[in-house]
Design a protein around this motif. Structure first.
Motif, PDB file in Angstrom:
ATOM      1  N   THR A  64       0.321  -1.012  -0.391  1.00 50.19           N
ATOM      2  CA  THR A  64       0.307   0.159   0.134  1.00 50.19           C
ATOM      3  C   THR A  64       0.959   1.125   0.156  1.00 50.19           C
ATOM      4  O   THR A  64      -0.184   2.360  -0.458  1.00 50.19           O
ATOM      5  CB  THR A  64      -1.079   0.349   1.556  1.00 50.19           C
ATOM      6  N   ASP A  65       1.765   0.787   0.084  1.00 52.33           N
ATOM      7  CA  ASP A  65       3.053   2.699  -0.007  1.00 52.33           C
ATOM      8  C   ASP A  65       3.319   2.940  -1.262  1.00 52.33           C
ATOM      9  O   ASP A  65       3.190   1.654  -2.040  1.00 52.33           O
ATOM     10  CB  ASP A  65       4.116   2.221   1.294  1.00 52.33           C
ATOM     11  N   PRO A  66       3.451   4.187  -1.301  1.00 50.72           N
ATOM     12  CA  PRO A  66       3.819   4.333  -3.097  1.00 50.72           C
ATOM     13  C   PRO A  66       4.858   3.645  -3.050  1.00 50.72           C
ATOM     14  O   PRO A  66       5.125   2.482  -4.902  1.00 50.72           O
ATOM     15  CB  PRO A  66       4.204   6.263  -2.788  1.00 50.72           C
ATOM     16  N   LEU A  67       5.907   3.579  -2.490  1.00 48.98           N
ATOM     17  CA  LEU A  67       7.161   2.883  -3.471  1.00 48.98           C
ATOM     18  C   LEU A  67       7.080   1.109  -3.477  1.00 48.98           C
ATOM     19  O   LEU A  67       7.581   0.522  -4.630  1.00 48.98           O
ATOM     20  CB  LEU A  67       8.362   3.263  -1.947  1.00 48.98           C
ATOM     21  N   GLY A  68       6.734   0.998  -2.807  1.00 50.87           N
ATOM     22  CA  GLY A  68       5.967  -0.291  -2.481  1.00 50.87           C
ATOM     23  C   GLY A  68       5.379  -0.912  -3.555  1.00 50.87           C
ATOM     24  O   GLY A  68       5.335  -1.790  -4.874  1.00 50.87           O
ATOM     25  N   THR A  69       3.911  -0.165  -3.953  1.00 52.87           N
ATOM     26  CA  THR A  69       3.205   0.378  -5.541  1.00 52.87           C
ATOM     27  C   THR A  69       3.711  -0.037  -6.335  1.00 52.87           C
ATOM     28  O   THR A  69       3.544  -0.741  -7.252  1.00 52.87           O
ATOM     29  CB  THR A  69       2.124   0.395  -5.091  1.00 52.87           C
ATOM     30  N   PHE A  70       4.748   1.163  -6.524  1.00 57.33           N
ATOM     31  CA  PHE A  70       4.619   1.211  -7.564  1.00 57.33           C
ATOM     32  C   PHE A  70       6.317   0.070  -8.314  1.00 57.33           C
ATOM     33  O   PHE A  70       6.131   0.040  -9.454  1.00 57.33           O
ATOM     34  CB  PHE A  70       6.374   1.970  -7.803  1.00 57.33           C
ATOM     35  N   LEU A  71       6.927  -0.637  -7.417  1.00 56.42           N
ATOM     36  CA  LEU A  71       8.052  -1.607  -7.705  1.00 56.42           C
ATOM     37  C   LEU A  71       7.344  -3.248  -7.851  1.00 56.42           C
ATOM     38  O   LEU A  71       8.033  -3.244  -7.915  1.00 56.42           O
ATOM     39  CB  LEU A  71       9.401  -1.756  -6.225  1.00 56.42           C
ATOM     40  N   HIS A  72       5.823  -3.101  -6.824  1.00 60.53           N
ATOM     41  CA  HIS A  72       5.537  -4.430  -6.867  1.00 60.53           C
ATOM     42  C   HIS A  72       5.729  -5.563  -8.611  1.00 60.53           C
ATOM     43  O   HIS A  72       5.427  -6.997  -8.451  1.00 60.53           O
ATOM     44  CB  HIS A  72       4.125  -4.094  -6.437  1.00 60.53           C
ATOM     45  N   GLY A  73       4.933  -4.607  -9.508  1.00 57.36           N
ATOM     46  CA  GLY A  73       5.073  -5.305 -10.847  1.00 57.36           C
ATOM     47  C   GLY A  73       6.298  -6.111 -10.965  1.00 57.36           C
ATOM     48  O   GLY A  73       6.449  -6.970 -11.384  1.00 57.36           O
ATOM     49  N   LEU A  74       7.664  -4.890 -11.535  1.00 57.10           N
ATOM     50  CA  LEU A  74       8.643  -5.375 -11.713  1.00 57.10           C
ATOM     51  C   LEU A  74       9.607  -6.541 -10.601  1.00 57.10           C
ATOM     52  O   LEU A  74      10.417  -7.104 -10.852  1.00 57.10           O
ATOM     53  CB  LEU A  74       9.895  -3.809 -11.330  1.00 57.10           C
TER      54      LEU A  74
END
Length: 208
Positions: A64-74
């Motif tokens: 749910t955090d912005p960094l974790g969300t952005f990196l999740h797919g990668l």
């Protein structure tokens, strides 16, 4: 004649998860071991963005955090994409003979080796539809195979193209080493996972 790994980039003025460079609305970033930290940040951002979509359930819930969300797919997708490819340019005339087109990715760079080690043709996206074709002991590079007249074409010895591919591969490897160091500084909690994911996105991951 040079062959360079290039990553398709676009402007991201509102990106604030880590420092990135100032980019035009559309263009290519040449990947190598000489990039500035801001340029490495731009490349990592772009590769993560290429894979920023909701994975399947078996890859775990999205943070749910912005960094974790952005990196999740990668960090969770099995098949990664890095928009770009290997560009071939005659540096004496600035003539481009291969330009990665839409839907071409750096993860397919080994297709060049398939052409070198056999016969047949490899295409690198569309608009333009650049192609490499082996004919005997030469490789024919065509900027746009769908253009009926006027497309730049060059024929190079197979051994020369093999050296160009090896040089471009080394540039990708040098970038990955640089990105690993960058990740340790800017993404310490995710450095190992991000570096491993970049290796997969660039088809440099060790064979399983």
């Amino acid at each position: 004649m040079v062959m360079q790994p290039v990553l398709e980039i676009s402007a991201a003025d509102d990106f604030a998860l880590w420092p990135i460079g100032v980019n035009e609305s559309y263009g290519y970033l040449v990947l190598n071991g000489e990039l500035t930290p801001a340029e490495v940040g731009t490349a990592v951002m772009r590769i993560a963005d290429c894979n920023d979509y909701e994975p399947e359930e078996e890859h775990g819930p999205c943070p749910t955090d912005p960094l974790g969300t952005f990196l999740h797919g990668l960090l969770t997708m099995p098949d990664l994409f890095a928009a770009g490819g290997f560009r071939v340019t005659d540096t004496t005339t600035d003539t481009v003979f291969v330009e990665p087109g839409c839907c071409n990715g750096l993860e397919t760079w080994r297709d060049r080796l398939d052409v070198l080690d056999g016969t047949g043709c490899s295409y690198f996206g569309h608009d333009p539809s650049s192609a490499a074709e082996r004919v005997g002991d030469i490789v024919r590079l065509t900027f746009d195979a769908h253009e009926t007249d006027g497309s730049p074409v060059i024929e190079l010895p197979v051994d020369q193209v093999r050296r160009l591919v090896a040089g471009a591969q080394q540039d990708v490897q040098d970038f990955l080493s640089l990105a690993g160091t960058w990740a340790e500084r800017h993404l310490p909690a995710h450095a190992g996972a991000v570096t491993a994911a970049l290796a997969r996105a660039l088809d440099l991951a060790p064979a399983q």
